[in-house]
Motif scaffolding. Sequence first.
Motif, PDB file in Angstrom:
ATOM      1  N   LEU A 201       0.737  -1.083   0.008  1.00 16.57           N
ATOM      2  CA  LEU A 201       0.158  -0.009  -0.234  1.00 16.57           C
ATOM      3  C   LEU A 201       1.029   1.219   0.012  1.00 16.57           C
ATOM      4  CD1 LEU A 201      -2.811  -0.806   2.576  1.00 16.57           C
ATOM      5  CD2 LEU A 201      -3.024  -0.688  -0.051  1.00 16.57           C
ATOM      6  N   SER A 202       0.536   2.270  -0.867  1.00 18.67           N
ATOM      7  CA  SER A 202       1.075   3.617  -0.843  1.00 18.67           C
ATOM      8  C   SER A 202       0.081   4.458  -1.227  1.00 18.67           C
ATOM      9  CB  SER A 202       2.302   3.417  -1.898  1.00 18.67           C
ATOM     10  OG  SER A 202       2.965   4.770  -1.655  1.00 18.67           O
ATOM     11  N   PRO A 203       0.075   5.607  -0.452  1.00 18.33           N
ATOM     12  CA  PRO A 203       0.397   5.819   1.032  1.00 18.33           C
ATOM     13  C   PRO A 203       0.092   4.813   2.048  1.00 18.33           C
ATOM     14  CG  PRO A 203      -1.251   7.388   0.818  1.00 18.33           C
ATOM     15  CD  PRO A 203      -1.139   6.653  -0.604  1.00 18.33           C
ATOM     16  N   ARG A 204       0.583   4.524   2.958  1.00 18.51           N
ATOM     17  CA  ARG A 204       0.569   3.264   3.840  1.00 18.51           C
ATOM     18  C   ARG A 204      -0.498   3.792   4.805  1.00 18.51           C
ATOM     19  NH1 ARG A 204       4.339   0.274   8.191  1.00 18.51           N
ATOM     20  NH2 ARG A 204       2.831   0.655   9.908  1.00 18.51           N
ATOM     21  N   PRO A 205      -1.582   3.131   5.196  1.00 14.49           N
ATOM     22  CA  PRO A 205      -2.493   3.708   6.196  1.00 14.49           C
ATOM     23  C   PRO A 205      -1.874   3.651   7.672  1.00 14.49           C
ATOM     24  CG  PRO A 205      -3.136   1.414   5.535  1.00 14.49           C
ATOM     25  CD  PRO A 205      -1.934   1.932   4.608  1.00 14.49           C
ATOM     26  N   PHE A 206      -2.736   4.179   8.748  1.00 14.35           N
ATOM     27  CA  PHE A 206      -2.196   4.268   9.816  1.00 14.35           C
ATOM     28  C   PHE A 206      -2.904   2.793  10.382  1.00 14.35           C
ATOM     29  CE2 PHE A 206      -2.996   5.231  14.210  1.00 14.35           C
ATOM     30  CZ  PHE A 206      -1.560   5.843  14.808  1.00 14.35           C
ATOM     31  N   ILE A 207      -1.649   2.206  11.015  1.00 15.15           N
ATOM     32  CA  ILE A 207      -2.162   0.477  11.422  1.00 15.15           C
ATOM     33  C   ILE A 207      -2.245   0.535  13.001  1.00 15.15           C
ATOM     34  CG2 ILE A 207      -1.740  -1.682  11.003  1.00 15.15           C
ATOM     35  CD1 ILE A 207      -2.360  -0.359   8.264  1.00 15.15           C
ATOM     36  N   ILE A 208      -3.406   0.316  13.290  1.00 13.07           N
ATOM     37  CA  ILE A 208      -3.651  -0.018  14.682  1.00 13.07           C
ATOM     38  C   ILE A 208      -3.941  -1.774  15.162  1.00 13.07           C
ATOM     39  CG2 ILE A 208      -4.979   0.617  16.708  1.00 13.07           C
ATOM     40  CD1 ILE A 208      -6.158   3.244  14.964  1.00 13.07           C
ATOM     41  N   GLY A 209      -3.099  -2.254  15.801  1.00 13.53           N
ATOM     42  CA  GLY A 209      -3.357  -3.549  16.132  1.00 13.53           C
ATOM     43  C   GLY A 209      -4.312  -3.589  17.441  1.00 13.53           C
ATOM     44  N   ILE A 210      -5.283  -4.630  17.402  1.00 16.16           N
ATOM     45  CA  ILE A 210      -6.290  -4.707  18.305  1.00 16.16           C
ATOM     46  C   ILE A 210      -5.900  -6.304  18.889  1.00 16.16           C
ATOM     47  CG2 ILE A 210      -8.828  -5.007  18.614  1.00 16.16           C
ATOM     48  CD1 ILE A 210      -7.982  -2.354  18.024  1.00 16.16           C
ATOM     49  N   GLY A 211      -5.779  -6.424  20.175  1.00 19.13           N
ATOM     50  CA  GLY A 211      -5.443  -7.631  20.903  1.00 19.13           C
ATOM     51  C   GLY A 211      -5.916  -7.442  22.309  1.00 19.13           C
TER      52      GLY A 211
END
Length: 221
Positions: A172-182
Amino acid sequence: MASEIAPDYFDPLGVDPEQARDVARWRRAERMRLCALRKALSVEARVAIEATLSMHLKDLLAARFSDMRNRLFSAYWPIKGEPDLRPLMADLHAAGVRVALPLVEMKHAPLVFRRWTPETRMVRGDWNIPVPPQEAEVVTPDVALAPLVGWDRDCYRLGYGGGYFDRTLAHLSPRPFIIGIGLQAAELATIYPQPHDIRLDAIITEEGLEVMHGAKFTEQL
């Protein structure tokens, strides 16, 4: 040494094949352990965790983006005991956020993101996971959730081992803001990151924001 100049530097040619096999074996064992732990949660505990995760996620989105209206937000359809955040998806949609879901269109290729609304008639995708239909709009998210089997405080995730999410982030470009959920209980001292592992931007558990990659974002919160 390159690592002294750039701490994130990793030389893929320097990977010891035997070490990589050891890491793969360790990860398989940890996945089994952590998935069993997650599935053993009571219904009451699961509902409470999902409610607090949704609250903490809304707080992070407000702090990081202020206004999410018209942004593209990729969530996930829960499987294997993952926290169910579908009510949050509906809430964000009602607030004017455009919501999407990831799906596998081609084996061993990056994921595709398709628009979702509460009225979307889902179809069965890979592994029988419900996904938006073929005619749903293909989009690129600004923010994306990444469900975690395990996680560490360097913002790395332990997933299911298929590599789809890492391939997607690399593509992906631009890369999204990635939030891990756990889950808080899924914290590991390290996942022993390999060259293909991609660091997340933030990780949230039922205890709140556990780690944010990048001091600038941390200071804003």
